[in-house]
Design a protein around this motif. Structure first.
Motif, PDB file in Angstrom:
ATOM      1  N   ASN A 130      -8.497  10.404  -9.231  1.00  0.00           N
ATOM      2  CA  ASN A 130      -9.134   9.170  -8.761  1.00  0.00           C
ATOM      3  C   ASN A 130      -8.402   8.511  -7.601  1.00  0.00           C
ATOM      4  OD1 ASN A 130     -11.349   9.094 -10.419  1.00  0.00           O
ATOM      5  ND2 ASN A 130     -10.155   8.204 -12.111  1.00  0.00           N
ATOM      6  N   ILE A 131      -7.855   9.331  -6.717  1.00  0.00           N
ATOM      7  CA  ILE A 131      -7.158   8.766  -5.553  1.00  0.00           C
ATOM      8  C   ILE A 131      -8.044   8.975  -4.321  1.00  0.00           C
ATOM      9  CG2 ILE A 131      -5.108   8.908  -4.085  1.00  0.00           C
ATOM     10  CD1 ILE A 131      -3.601   9.989  -6.536  1.00  0.00           C
ATOM     11  N   PRO A 132      -8.353   7.913  -3.580  1.00  0.00           N
ATOM     12  CA  PRO A 132      -9.199   8.082  -2.394  1.00  0.00           C
ATOM     13  C   PRO A 132      -8.536   8.961  -1.332  1.00  0.00           C
ATOM     14  CG  PRO A 132      -8.849   5.746  -2.902  1.00  0.00           C
ATOM     15  CD  PRO A 132      -7.950   6.526  -3.799  1.00  0.00           C
ATOM     16  N   ILE A 133      -9.349   9.795  -0.680  1.00  0.00           N
ATOM     17  CA  ILE A 133      -8.827  10.628   0.407  1.00  0.00           C
ATOM     18  C   ILE A 133      -9.105   9.903   1.717  1.00  0.00           C
ATOM     19  CG2 ILE A 133      -9.026  12.853   1.575  1.00  0.00           C
ATOM     20  CD1 ILE A 133     -10.240  13.592  -1.402  1.00  0.00           C
TER      21      ILE A 133
ATOM     22  N   GLY B 171      -4.079   6.036  -1.444  1.00  0.00           N
ATOM     23  CA  GLY B 171      -4.893   6.986  -0.699  1.00  0.00           C
ATOM     24  C   GLY B 171      -4.031   8.128  -0.225  1.00  0.00           C
ATOM     25  N   ILE B 172      -4.677   9.273   0.071  1.00  0.00           N
ATOM     26  CA  ILE B 172      -3.876  10.392   0.586  1.00  0.00           C
ATOM     27  C   ILE B 172      -4.390  10.871   1.945  1.00  0.00           C
ATOM     28  CG2 ILE B 172      -3.127  11.264  -1.661  1.00  0.00           C
ATOM     29  CD1 ILE B 172      -5.093  13.635  -1.099  1.00  0.00           C
ATOM     30  N   VAL B 173      -3.438  11.380   2.703  1.00  0.00           N
ATOM     31  CA  VAL B 173      -3.730  12.030   3.979  1.00  0.00           C
ATOM     32  C   VAL B 173      -3.390  13.500   3.783  1.00  0.00           C
ATOM     33  CG1 VAL B 173      -2.982  12.221   6.387  1.00  0.00           C
ATOM     34  CG2 VAL B 173      -3.173   9.956   5.321  1.00  0.00           C
ATOM     35  N   ILE B 174      -4.325  14.382   4.135  1.00  0.00           N
ATOM     36  CA  ILE B 174      -4.083  15.818   3.977  1.00  0.00           C
ATOM     37  C   ILE B 174      -3.704  16.403   5.337  1.00  0.00           C
ATOM     38  CG2 ILE B 174      -5.131  18.031   3.326  1.00  0.00           C
ATOM     39  CD1 ILE B 174      -7.122  16.389   1.598  1.00  0.00           C
TER      40      ILE B 174
ATOM     41  N   ALA C 251      -6.750  20.377  -2.352  1.00  0.00           N
ATOM     42  CA  ALA C 251      -6.124  19.044  -2.256  1.00  0.00           C
ATOM     43  C   ALA C 251      -7.156  17.952  -2.545  1.00  0.00           C
ATOM     44  CB  ALA C 251      -5.517  18.862  -0.866  1.00  0.00           C
ATOM     45  N   VAL C 252      -8.363  18.150  -2.023  1.00  0.00           N
ATOM     46  CA  VAL C 252      -9.430  17.161  -2.250  1.00  0.00           C
ATOM     47  C   VAL C 252      -9.745  17.076  -3.741  1.00  0.00           C
ATOM     48  CG1 VAL C 252     -11.916  16.755  -1.903  1.00  0.00           C
ATOM     49  CG2 VAL C 252     -10.466  17.300   0.046  1.00  0.00           C
TER      50      VAL C 252
ATOM     51  N   LYS D  73       0.845  -1.208   0.000  1.00  0.00           N
ATOM     52  CA  LYS D  73       0.000   0.000   0.000  1.00  0.00           C
ATOM     53  C   LYS D  73       0.875   1.251   0.000  1.00  0.00           C
ATOM     54  CE  LYS D  73      -3.849  -2.313   0.535  1.00  0.00           C
ATOM     55  NZ  LYS D  73      -4.563  -2.663  -0.677  1.00  0.00           N
ATOM     56  N   VAL D  74       0.462   2.212  -0.819  1.00  0.00           N
ATOM     57  CA  VAL D  74       1.203   3.482  -0.903  1.00  0.00           C
ATOM     58  C   VAL D  74       0.273   4.612  -0.453  1.00  0.00           C
ATOM     59  CG1 VAL D  74       2.440   5.063  -2.440  1.00  0.00           C
ATOM     60  CG2 VAL D  74       2.564   2.593  -2.847  1.00  0.00           C
ATOM     61  N   ILE D  75       0.706   5.339   0.559  1.00  0.00           N
ATOM     62  CA  ILE D  75      -0.119   6.429   1.106  1.00  0.00           C
ATOM     63  C   ILE D  75       0.637   7.748   0.944  1.00  0.00           C
ATOM     64  CG2 ILE D  75      -1.163   7.340   3.229  1.00  0.00           C
ATOM     65  CD1 ILE D  75      -1.361   4.315   4.079  1.00  0.00           C
ATOM     66  N   GLY D  76       0.051   8.675   0.205  1.00  0.00           N
ATOM     67  CA  GLY D  76       0.671   9.985   0.004  1.00  0.00           C
ATOM     68  C   GLY D  76       0.241  10.936   1.110  1.00  0.00           C
ATOM     69  N   VAL D  77       1.188  11.692   1.640  1.00  0.00           N
ATOM     70  CA  VAL D  77       0.854  12.698   2.658  1.00  0.00           C
ATOM     71  C   VAL D  77       1.095  14.065   2.033  1.00  0.00           C
ATOM     72  CG1 VAL D  77       1.261  13.478   5.019  1.00  0.00           C
ATOM     73  CG2 VAL D  77       1.542  11.053   4.449  1.00  0.00           C
ATOM     74  N   VAL D  78       0.035  14.868   1.958  1.00  0.00           N
ATOM     75  CA  VAL D  78       0.105  16.133   1.221  1.00  0.00           C
ATOM     76  C   VAL D  78      -0.259  17.322   2.119  1.00  0.00           C
ATOM     77  CG1 VAL D  78      -0.598  14.946  -0.899  1.00  0.00           C
ATOM     78  CG2 VAL D  78      -2.319  16.145   0.420  1.00  0.00           C
TER      79      VAL D  78
END
Ligand SMILES: Nc1ncnc2c1ncn2[C@@H]1O[C@H](COP(=O)(O)OP(=O)(O)OP(=O)(O)O)[C@@H](O)[C@H]1O
Length: 280
Positions: free
Chosen positions: A197-200, A171-174, A189-190, A37-42
């Motif tokens: 198409n990346i889930p938040i 998925g991303i975490v804001i 960001a949303v 799993k890859v989670i982006g933090v923005v």
């Protein structure tokens, strides 16, 4: 294809024959890598605590028994190695680069690990920066990673966009702070995540309040938090609220964040674990 083509379809409006769909732009990881799993933090801008939150999430998932990694995609402001107290370079073998390991076994890759002098500035243009991040994905052997947290470059410009499109982000975490024009920054960001198409996964509000260590009184230094309503307006969840905490700053400065104590992000970590479960 136009003469000025940069091969970056994300920032080009032309509907030409060479146009690639977002799926086509995802780079394959190294053939010896296994990343579940890859989670982006923005964040909307720099300095709101994105690297701190990325690192704390990695520590929490590591404590939960998952193989955890941090890919530092914030190439011009790389703070991840410092937070984990990693000052050595990385090793290579005949097949590729090997990530560095923190004291508790979190795998880390960052441009700072490749520089001779870690204080040297990275003065690169956008495509070079995006290229370096792609290489951290394609040329590094991430042998057995359950959760990879990617400390994304701040903002919604060309570099974060290219990074988003090159990595298969689940998925991303804001991360926001109360001083930001929260509603607008979060919406940007949303919307960016939606367009791709990346889930938040949700929002973390950093520097949300200060709790007096003597009397326990909570002060909202930057005014009352609006994070609950902002999350609701944007159809997403609050993953946690982090206080301004001198101990956290000290642990980062001393490179020993792995020692942090505090349950501020536990519920958020539960939420992420539930949304993106690992099947072993
Ligand atoms: N909740 C907090 N309490 C105390 N210090 C904090 C907190 N959040 C962040 N800091 C401190 O603020 C500084 C900036 O944090 P951090 O590097 O995580 O921000 P960032 O958003 O990743 O910035 P950049 O995009 O510039 O890399 C660091 O020195 C960090 O230790």
């Amino acid at each position: 294809m136009s003469e000025s083509c940069t091969s970056n379809c994300s920032s080009c409006q032309q509907d030409c024959a060479s146009r690639k769909s977002p799926q086509d732009m995802i780079e394959p990881a190294h053939s010896m890598s296994s990343i579940k799993k890859v989670i982006g933090v923005v964040s909307g801008k720099g300095g709101v605590g994105k690297s701190l939150v990325t690192s704390m999430l990695a520590v929490l998932f590591n404590r939960r028994g998952y193989n955890t990694a941090v890919l530092d995609a914030d190439v011009t402001g790389p703070s991840i190695p410092k937070i984990f107290g990693i000052h050595t370079g990385i090793n290579t073998n005949e097949w590729g680069m090997l990530p560095a390991k923190s004291k508790t076994g979190i795998e880390v890759m960052s441009v700072n690990l490749l520089l001779e002098n870690e204080n040297a500035p990275v003065i690169w243009r956008g495509p070079v920066i995006a290229g370096a991040v792609k290489q951290f994905w394609t040329d590094v052997i991430w042998s057995d990673v359950d959760y990879m947290f990617v400390d994304m470059p701040p903002g919604t410009g060309d570099v974060p966009l290219t990074v988003f499109q090159s990595l298969p982000v689940d998925g991303i975490v804001i991360v926001t702070s109360p001083q930001e024009l929260v509603s607008m920054i979060v919406s940007k960001a949303v919307n960016m995540a939606k367009m791709m198409n990346i889930p938040i996964l949700g929002i973390v509000e950093n520097m949300s309040y200060f709790q007096c260590p003597d009397c326990g009184k909570i002060t909202s230094i930057f005014g009352e938090s609006r994070i609950d309503s902002v999350a609701a307006e944007n159809g997403t969840k609050v993953l946690g609220r982090l206080p301004i905490n001198p101990e956290l700053a000290r642990l980062c400065d001393d490179g020993v964040l792995e020692l942090f104590e505090g349950d501020w992000l536990n519920q958020g970590a539960d939420e992420i674990e539930k949304t993106l479960p690992i099947t072993k």
